[in-house]
Write a protein that holds these residues in place. Structure first.
Motif, PDB file in Angstrom:
ATOM      1  N   ASN A  18       6.866  57.530  23.291  1.00 20.27           N
ATOM      2  CA  ASN A  18       5.624  56.824  22.549  1.00 20.27           C
ATOM      3  C   ASN A  18       4.198  57.496  22.700  1.00 20.27           C
ATOM      4  O   ASN A  18       4.452  56.926  23.578  1.00 20.27           O
ATOM      5  CB  ASN A  18       5.891  54.773  22.144  1.00 20.27           C
ATOM      6  CG  ASN A  18       7.558  54.681  21.925  1.00 20.27           C
ATOM      7  OD1 ASN A  18       8.261  55.390  21.366  1.00 20.27           O
ATOM      8  ND2 ASN A  18       7.686  53.800  21.776  1.00 20.27           N
ATOM      9  N   THR A  20       0.561  56.091  20.337  1.00 21.35           N
ATOM     10  CA  THR A  20      -0.736  55.704  19.548  1.00 21.35           C
ATOM     11  C   THR A  20      -1.351  56.035  19.537  1.00 21.35           C
ATOM     12  O   THR A  20      -2.415  57.236  20.017  1.00 21.35           O
ATOM     13  CB  THR A  20      -1.262  54.366  19.909  1.00 21.35           C
ATOM     14  OG1 THR A  20      -0.170  53.503  20.026  1.00 21.35           O
ATOM     15  CG2 THR A  20      -1.556  53.506  19.514  1.00 21.35           C
ATOM     16  N   SER A  22      -5.376  56.565  17.298  1.00 18.20           N
ATOM     17  CA  SER A  22      -6.128  55.447  17.204  1.00 18.20           C
ATOM     18  C   SER A  22      -6.732  55.662  15.260  1.00 18.20           C
ATOM     19  O   SER A  22      -7.315  56.931  15.155  1.00 18.20           O
ATOM     20  CB  SER A  22      -7.084  55.572  17.897  1.00 18.20           C
ATOM     21  OG  SER A  22      -8.788  54.875  17.423  1.00 18.20           O
ATOM     22  N   TYR A  64       8.172  54.103  12.354  1.00 20.44           N
ATOM     23  CA  TYR A  64       6.101  54.075  13.446  1.00 20.44           C
ATOM     24  C   TYR A  64       6.225  53.085  12.865  1.00 20.44           C
ATOM     25  O   TYR A  64       7.234  51.717  12.805  1.00 20.44           O
ATOM     26  CB  TYR A  64       5.859  54.713  12.109  1.00 20.44           C
ATOM     27  CG  TYR A  64       5.681  56.269  11.310  1.00 20.44           C
ATOM     28  CD1 TYR A  64       6.713  57.689  10.379  1.00 20.44           C
ATOM     29  CD2 TYR A  64       5.143  57.472  12.426  1.00 20.44           C
ATOM     30  CE1 TYR A  64       6.446  58.533  10.603  1.00 20.44           C
ATOM     31  CE2 TYR A  64       4.995  59.038  12.207  1.00 20.44           C
ATOM     32  CZ  TYR A  64       5.321  58.943  11.175  1.00 20.44           C
ATOM     33  OH  TYR A  64       5.649  60.661  11.142  1.00 20.44           O
ATOM     34  N   PRO A  75      -4.374  51.358  14.203  1.00 21.35           N
ATOM     35  CA  PRO A  75      -3.544  51.693  14.965  1.00 21.35           C
ATOM     36  C   PRO A  75      -2.138  52.436  14.673  1.00 21.35           C
ATOM     37  O   PRO A  75      -1.300  51.220  14.224  1.00 21.35           O
ATOM     38  CB  PRO A  75      -3.995  51.694  16.527  1.00 21.35           C
ATOM     39  CG  PRO A  75      -3.735  50.411  16.401  1.00 21.35           C
ATOM     40  CD  PRO A  75      -4.228  50.238  15.117  1.00 21.35           C
ATOM     41  N   THR A  77       1.677  53.544  16.430  1.00 18.63           N
ATOM     42  CA  THR A  77       2.620  53.730  16.814  1.00 18.63           C
ATOM     43  C   THR A  77       3.666  55.153  16.718  1.00 18.63           C
ATOM     44  O   THR A  77       4.207  54.536  15.177  1.00 18.63           O
ATOM     45  CB  THR A  77       2.757  53.025  17.985  1.00 18.63           C
ATOM     46  OG1 THR A  77       1.956  52.208  18.243  1.00 18.63           O
ATOM     47  CG2 THR A  77       3.222  53.515  19.158  1.00 18.63           C
ATOM     48  N   THR A  79       6.956  56.522  17.075  1.00 19.10           N
ATOM     49  CA  THR A  79       7.942  55.367  18.209  1.00 19.10           C
ATOM     50  C   THR A  79       9.352  57.016  18.523  1.00 19.10           C
ATOM     51  O   THR A  79       8.720  58.178  17.505  1.00 19.10           O
ATOM     52  CB  THR A  79       8.747  54.713  18.354  1.00 19.10           C
ATOM     53  OG1 THR A  79       9.955  54.980  16.858  1.00 19.10           O
ATOM     54  CG2 THR A  79       7.354  53.851  17.432  1.00 19.10           C
TER      55      THR A  79
END
Lengths: 114, 113
Positions: A18, A20, A22, A64, A75, A77, A79
């Motif tokens: 995963n 993330t 920003s 997502y 944010p 992520t 996955t």
């Protein structure tokens, strides 16, 4: 200077991890958005948020996730469930919810899965 | 659901010549229409937008666009292009709801000296 910042500019990820991305804005905008851009495909909406603690799926939300705990931050992520995550990701914000409200875009994050 | 078609993937224009980029949309009601420009590896910048009123809209950098309801079109024009106009151009539509934009696939503009 007011605007939208995205970090990092380039991101590399191994398959199965995963990651993330920003997105921060200091424009005091209520609405925020995530788009994915692939070569020759234009931009496609992943998720959007109209207000803190609320967000909606866009056209390609599978794989997502997002959060909106603060007005200025949204944010994204990516996955391990996202089957083809290599793309250019763009975050945007707009002052309000009206259709004519301009969406301001960040500089983007290029994600590459190795 | 709304959709946008930009028929031209690439367009090459000589510097100083006029430019027209085509955009056709599909939407049941009167849409919100936008043109954005993107330089390589960068975010998008809004050139102009339209919802109602005068069908000829003026934007930044000398661009204009004309909304033609009968043709479902919103073509972008510039009377004389500059080398700095080389970029990717996206037409986008938004419905009345508070969701995101639906983009066309873009037109890549190349400027010949």
């Amino acid at each position: 200077d007011g605007g939208i910042t995205q970090s990092p500019k380039y991101l590399f990820r191994k398959e199965g991890q995963n990651v993330t991305l920003s997105c921060e804005q200091n424009l005091n905008h209520d609405a925020m958005y995530w788009y994915r851009q692939d070569p020759g495909q234009g931009l496609r909406l992943i998720y959007y948020s109209q207000i803190v603690n609320d967000f909606q799926k866009g056209d390609i939300a599978e794989g997502y996730s997002v959060s909106r705990e603060k007005k200025e931050s949204f944010p994204l992520t990516v996955t391990s469930a996202q089957k083809n995550p290599t793309a250019f990701y763009l975050c945007a914000s707009s002052i309000g919810l009206a259709g004519l409200d301009e969406q301001f875009f960040g500089p983007g994050t290029r994600l590459t899965v190795l | 659901a709304q959709s946008v078609t930009q028929p031209d993937i690439h367009i090459t224009v000589s510097e100083g010549a006029s430019l027209e980029l085509r955009c056709n949309y599909s939407y049941g009601a009167t849409p919100y229409l936008f043109w954005y420009v993107q330089s390589p590896g960068q975010g998008l910048q809004l050139l102009l937008k339209y919802f109602s009123g005068d069908t000829l809209v003026q934007g930044i950098k000398g661009f204009e666009a004309e909304f033609k309801r009968s043709q479902s079109s919103f073509n972008l024009r510039k009377p004389s292009v500059h080398w700095s106009d080389a970029a990717e151009y996206f037409c986008a539509v938004r419905g009345g709801g508070a969701d995101g934009l639906t983009f066309g696939k873009g037109t890549h503009l190349i400027i010949q000296p």
